[in-house]
Motif scaffolding. Sequence first.
Motif: not given
Lengths: 83, 83
Positions: B16, B26, B37, B40-41, B44
Amino acid sequence: MNDLARTPRQIGTIIQRARKKRDWTQMQLAERAGLRQATISMIESGQKPAKLESILAVLAALDLELRIGARSKGHERDIEELF
Amino acid sequence: MNDLARTPRQIGTIIQRARKKRDWTQMQLAERAGLRQATISMIESGQKPAKLESILAVLAALDLELRIGARSKGHERDIEELF
DNA sequence: ACAAAATATGCGTCATAACGTATATTGTAC
DNA sequence: GTACAATATACGTTATGACGCATATTTTGT
């Protein structure tokens, strides 16, 4: 020891070298990492990408740690991945 | 930048930070890494352990690399060979 | 060569990461 | 406070990692 690892296969090679340096069998490593011998085999060969969790468990069992840094140009030792 | 990463959460935090340093969303990172996305969230936040493959894809997209080394106590330790 | 140990594979099952899509929540302007 | 952008969650589905158990293959020691 500070090896670059860009692919699952490189990571597997590093793990295998560390295990052999300690004279551990895959079974012994598996027990310490809470995994199966067969799973260690696959991780070391890098054929099947593993879960991050499993890799971290194996590294911890081997007293190794992971570092993340900016991509460097060559002044780091790269794992020779050629047969 | 050379950060220690022992847990999925630490890895997520490092990713991040690197993403924000580049001022990427993202979504932008997801596109470059070939992921969603939403993925990625999760990476992170480190809540759900990811695949090693996905982590490597994200690191590559961010021009970061992974290194594996002996676990250090504090700073650098040169007891390369135990036993 | 032989036996034993270590490692690699196979198969069915289970657990779950990632997917597509969408929505809810939060953050950041104007 | 109201849009708008960014991020976090949700749901059903798909892909696959890891499991248990077993066996095949390779390596090692005598």
